[in-house]
Scaffold this active site. Sequence first.
Site, short mmCIF file in Angstrom:
data_model
loop_
_atom_site.label_atom_id
_atom_site.label_comp_id
_atom_site.label_asym_id
_atom_site.label_seq_id
_atom_site.Cartn_x
_atom_site.Cartn_y
_atom_site.Cartn_z
CE LYS A 246 6.06 16.98 -16.07
NZ LYS A 246 6.34 15.61 -15.62
N GLY B 251 1.87 10.12 -11.70
CA GLY B 251 2.25 8.89 -12.39
C GLY B 251 1.08 7.94 -12.55
CB THR C 267 1.29 3.61 -9.24
OG1 THR C 267 1.79 2.60 -10.11
CG2 THR C 267 0.86 2.99 -7.93
N GLY C 268 0.44 6.55 -8.97
CA GLY C 268 0.10 7.67 -8.09
C GLY C 268 -1.25 8.27 -8.42
N GLY D 155 4.91 11.51 -6.72
CA GLY D 155 4.60 10.68 -7.90
C GLY D 155 3.10 10.70 -8.16
CB ALA D 156 0.44 13.04 -7.05
CE LYS E 74 10.05 -0.70 -7.06
NZ LYS E 74 8.92 -1.37 -7.73
#
Length: 338
Positions: A41, A10, A12-13, A7-8, A124
């Site tokens: 990407k 994203g 937060t990431g 999720g780097a 979660k």
Amino acid sequence: MKVAIIGATGQTGSVIVQALLESTAPTFEVIALTRPSSLQKPTVLELQRKGVKIVSADLGGPQSALTETLVGVDVVISAIYGGSVMDEIPLINASKTAGVKRYLPCFFATVAAPKGALCLRDMKEDVLNHIKNIYLPFTVVDVGWWYQVNLPKLPSGRIDYAAMETADGIAGDGNVPFALTDVRDIGSYVARIITDSRTLNQMVLAYNEVLSQNQIYDLLERLSGEKLERKYVPAEAIEASIAEIEATSPSPDSMEFVTLAQYQYWYSCCVRGDNTPEYAAYLGYLTTMELYPDFEWRGFKSYVQEVLDGNGKRVYEHLKDLPAASTDKKASAMDTAV
Ligand SMILES: NC(=O)c1ccc[n+]([C@@H]2O[C@H](COP(=O)([O-])OP(=O)(O)OC[C@H]3O[C@@H](n4cnc5c(N)ncnc54)[C@H](OP(=O)(O)O)[C@@H]3O)[C@@H](O)[C@H]2O)c1
């Protein structure tokens, strides 16, 4: 320290990656575990340019490949889209086999009871339970509510460029306090937390300020000189909206699920008052205020001033580049943030 993050790219990431790259003592080697479909990407190529090692990781592929990728990695962090957290299970299993020393599951949200308050949190917590079941060292990091999704719009429209649609309306009487964090501070908090032995196998609430919706409106009125309309939404109306959507059992990748999550955040934070340092302490969290009293967090007032000065940034801006097939997810993320 070797840190792998899924999720780097994203919201937060990306701030976590940035803080890890900027850290000088200690230094971090950062690996972005990237879906094969995302390898080309622009956001991934940009990470590579900054010095992040890009590694293809297919969560649905053979676990042996994931394990091989994680051998020698100290910490694994997940910051994937909240509705996809169940996809993390193979990565958690591979982390155990590879001997990862600490796993941060994708939490990074508001404080609430483990089950029954937030549909996202329910999932979660299932992930966390799996981590405990296989005896993998972990740290849960929650961050309160982002400043960036709690800024109401002004009648003049001058801060529309930075505000989210969801911040339009006040839940209940607007006087319930909740914990808030500037999204840009999350990375620096994480960099401290993952190198701190006190946080191993603990839940940590990282937060900057505690404010109510009325206090946020008061501050914005004072700094902008404009008068805001306060659209109060009674608690009963929010309860009814939640019940109506829950009755349809929406799938986690649907827009209805995103809307449900948003109503539940509102209700939990602004009616029930779950998202506070006091409730966090009751639930067994450590807090960054106690752990790192020297941390220089960004204040909400300076964030508001930054936006009024035209220097703010809307969250999820990077999703604007997504291909057409991702339009639904893009729209939901940009306007609601779950
Ligand atoms: N506290 C708050 O106010 C707040 C607000 C919003 C979100 N959150 C929480 O923050 C956490 C992260 O959310 P976010 O909004 O920052 O994330 P996001 O911007 O939606 O980022 C999604 C990232 O996850 C990756 N991803 C998504 N599904 C995946 C899958 N199945 N397999 C592998 N990678 C996947 C994407 O990779 P690609 O590049 O491959 O697409 C992208 O890098 C969530 O737990 C969410 O609940 C909290």
